[in-house]
Design an enzyme around this catalytic site. Structure first.
Site, PDB file in Angstrom:
ATOM      1  N   HIS A 158       0.804  -1.219   0.000  1.00  0.00           N
ATOM      2  CA  HIS A 158       0.000   0.000   0.000  1.00  0.00           C
ATOM      3  C   HIS A 158       0.846   1.281   0.000  1.00  0.00           C
ATOM      4  CE1 HIS A 158       0.909   0.655   4.286  1.00  0.00           C
ATOM      5  NE2 HIS A 158       0.922  -0.666   4.317  1.00  0.00           N
ATOM      6  N   HIS A 196      12.447  -1.002 -12.609  1.00  0.00           N
ATOM      7  CA  HIS A 196      12.222  -2.449 -12.716  1.00  0.00           C
ATOM      8  C   HIS A 196      12.176  -3.003 -11.294  1.00  0.00           C
ATOM      9  CE1 HIS A 196      13.710  -6.569 -14.503  1.00  0.00           C
ATOM     10  NE2 HIS A 196      12.625  -6.694 -13.755  1.00  0.00           N
TER      11      HIS A 196
HETATM   12  C1  LIG Z   1      24.417  -6.319  -7.753  1.00  0.00           C
HETATM   13  C2  LIG Z   1      24.871  -6.876  -9.066  1.00  0.00           C
HETATM   14  C3  LIG Z   1      24.497  -5.901 -10.198  1.00  0.00           C
HETATM   15  C4  LIG Z   1      26.372  -6.992  -8.985  1.00  0.00           C
HETATM   16  O1  LIG Z   1      26.865  -7.461 -10.192  1.00  0.00           O
HETATM   17  P1  LIG Z   1      28.447  -7.293 -10.491  1.00  0.00           P
HETATM   18  O2  LIG Z   1      28.831  -5.853 -10.371  1.00  0.00           O
HETATM   19  O3  LIG Z   1      28.690  -7.998 -11.797  1.00  0.00           O
HETATM   20  O4  LIG Z   1      29.124  -8.022  -9.291  1.00  0.00           O
HETATM   21  P2  LIG Z   1      29.879  -9.429  -9.256  1.00  0.00           P
HETATM   22  O5  LIG Z   1      28.958 -10.534  -9.672  1.00  0.00           O
HETATM   23  O6  LIG Z   1      31.185  -9.277  -9.969  1.00  0.00           O
HETATM   24  O7  LIG Z   1      30.164  -9.601  -7.702  1.00  0.00           O
HETATM   25  C5  LIG Z   1      31.036  -8.747  -7.002  1.00  0.00           C
HETATM   26  C6  LIG Z   1      30.996  -9.133  -5.541  1.00  0.00           C
HETATM   27  O8  LIG Z   1      29.716  -8.730  -5.006  1.00  0.00           O
HETATM   28  C7  LIG Z   1      29.022  -9.873  -4.492  1.00  0.00           C
HETATM   29  N1  LIG Z   1      27.611  -9.699  -4.891  1.00  0.00           N
HETATM   30  C8  LIG Z   1      27.137  -9.455  -6.141  1.00  0.00           C
HETATM   31  N2  LIG Z   1      25.805  -9.314  -6.102  1.00  0.00           N
HETATM   32  C9  LIG Z   1      25.428  -9.478  -4.824  1.00  0.00           C
HETATM   33  C10 LIG Z   1      24.173  -9.464  -4.178  1.00  0.00           C
HETATM   34  N3  LIG Z   1      23.059  -9.251  -4.848  1.00  0.00           N
HETATM   35  N4  LIG Z   1      24.147  -9.668  -2.841  1.00  0.00           N
HETATM   36  C11 LIG Z   1      25.302  -9.897  -2.140  1.00  0.00           C
HETATM   37  N5  LIG Z   1      26.530  -9.926  -2.714  1.00  0.00           N
HETATM   38  C12 LIG Z   1      26.594  -9.718  -4.042  1.00  0.00           C
HETATM   39  C13 LIG Z   1      29.661 -11.076  -5.164  1.00  0.00           C
HETATM   40  O9  LIG Z   1      29.531 -12.233  -4.364  1.00  0.00           O
HETATM   41  C14 LIG Z   1      31.108 -10.626  -5.271  1.00  0.00           C
HETATM   42  O10 LIG Z   1      31.705 -10.771  -4.017  1.00  0.00           O
HETATM   43  P3  LIG Z   1      33.288 -11.069  -3.876  1.00  0.00           P
HETATM   44  O11 LIG Z   1      34.000  -9.880  -4.460  1.00  0.00           O
HETATM   45  O12 LIG Z   1      33.482 -11.173  -2.402  1.00  0.00           O
HETATM   46  O13 LIG Z   1      33.539 -12.312  -4.624  1.00  0.00           O
HETATM   47  C15 LIG Z   1      24.223  -8.255  -9.419  1.00  0.00           C
HETATM   48  O14 LIG Z   1      24.767  -9.307  -8.630  1.00  0.00           O
HETATM   49  C16 LIG Z   1      22.733  -8.246  -9.180  1.00  0.00           C
HETATM   50  O15 LIG Z   1      22.236  -8.481  -8.072  1.00  0.00           O
HETATM   51  N6  LIG Z   1      21.984  -7.950 -10.260  1.00  0.00           N
HETATM   52  C17 LIG Z   1      20.529  -7.862 -10.241  1.00  0.00           C
HETATM   53  C18 LIG Z   1      19.895  -9.176 -10.704  1.00  0.00           C
HETATM   54  C19 LIG Z   1      18.430  -9.017 -10.871  1.00  0.00           C
HETATM   55  O16 LIG Z   1      17.750  -8.418 -10.074  1.00  0.00           O
HETATM   56  N7  LIG Z   1      17.916  -9.504 -12.000  1.00  0.00           N
HETATM   57  C20 LIG Z   1      16.537  -9.263 -12.364  1.00  0.00           C
HETATM   58  C21 LIG Z   1      15.861 -10.505 -12.830  1.00  0.00           C
HETATM   59  S1  LIG Z   1      14.167 -10.216 -13.162  1.00  0.00           S
END
Ligand SMILES: CC(C)(COP(=O)(O)OP(=O)(O)OC[C@H]1O[C@@H](n2cnc3c(N)ncnc32)[C@H](O)[C@@H]1OP(=O)(O)O)[C@@H](O)C(=O)NCCC(=O)NCCS
Length: 219
Positions: free
Chosen positions: A148, A157
């Site tokens: 709400h 998104h």
């Molecule tokens: C946040 C996000 C953008 C980071 O992506 P990135 O910059 O490529 O980061 P990486 O995958 O290289 O990870 C970097 C570090 O952050 C950590 N990390 C990444 N995403 C994380 C998350 N959501 N929560 C906790 N830790 C996260 C990884 O474990 C890694 O840790 P390390 O350095 O200790 O190994 C991505 O993980 C994410 O959550 N994207 C959104 C996905 C989503 O919502 N999709 C929609 C589907 S409908």
């Protein structure tokens, strides 16, 4: 849909702009709505089909398609943090004159007093509760819960399975990652990306990347 004299309802012709994964989610929804006489997809692979629906042109063909009676369009390019392409396509459709309908999957639950901007998509099983407002060209994805009195901007998104407790504000162009929980009354800034599976218990400023439990700004 338009009403003809005599009360006959004419169905419109709908274009889906962008033929990737998000297009498939929107397509399944519009096919089950039975609201459109024709559905076509705009993408580079002209002549191919996506879920049996033809790709009938590219962006360059949009003005002529509009002139030939394709009146409605929705942007079906997805976004994770970068909304530049969705903006560009929305502005192009607007300039040509397309009607951009709100598309709500038949399995979503949307309360009565909800305002939704043009071109916004609400996916399967999503719940949007009372007195929430949502801007244009936003994605409220499958299974998300927007409680709400939330206020969600344009080009956002809210990803699959995210939960926004009541009175949450989300700025324009923000991404709330899949499965994230946002505590009530929190503000998430514009152009901010919240990673998947986060638990947001403090306000998050504009233009940052943040994730984790508790959610912290990382960039
Ligand atoms: C946040 C996000 C953008 C980071 O992506 P990135 O910059 O490529 O980061 P990486 O995958 O290289 O990870 C970097 C570090 O952050 C950590 N990390 C990444 N995403 C994380 C998350 N959501 N929560 C906790 N830790 C996260 C990884 O474990 C890694 O840790 P390390 O350095 O200790 O190994 C991505 O993980 C994410 O959550 N994207 C959104 C996905 C989503 O919502 N999709 C929609 C589907 S409908």
């Amino acid at each position: 849909m338009k009403n003809e004299p005599g009360g006959i309802e004419l169905k419109s012709k709908l274009l889906l702009i962008g033929g990737g994964g998000h297009c498939k989610s929107v397509l399944d929804c519009v096919l089950s709505l039975d609201k459109y006489s024709d559905i076509g997809i705009i993408d580079s692979e002209i002549g191919t089909k996506i879920m049996d629906i033809p790709v009938i042109g590219s962006d360059d063909d949009l003005p002529n398609l509009f002139k030939s009676g394709w009146s409605d369009a929705i942007v079906t390019v997805g976004s994770v943090g970068n909304t530049r392409v969705r903006h560009k396509l929305y502005e192009m459709l607007k300039a040509i004159g397309f009607n951009m309908p709100v598309i709500v999957d038949s399995t979503a639950i949307v309360a009565d007093k909800v305002e939704i901007g043009e071109g916004t998509f609400i996916g399967k099983g999503a719940i949007v509760n009372s007195e929430t407002s949502i801007g244009c060209c936003t994605i409220i994805n499958s299974g998300s819960i927007v409680e709400h009195e939330c206020n969600i901007g344009a080009f956002c998104h809210i990803s699959t399975g995210a939960t926004l407790c009541g009175q949450v504000k989300v700025g324009d162009d923000a991404h709330v990652g899949a499965g994230t929980v946002v505590r009530q009354c929190i503000t998430i800034g514009s152009n901010t990306l919240i990673g998947c599976g986060s638990v947001v218990v403090e306000n998050v400023p504009d233009k940052v990347k943040a994730y984790g439990n508790p959610c912290k700004v990382v960039e």
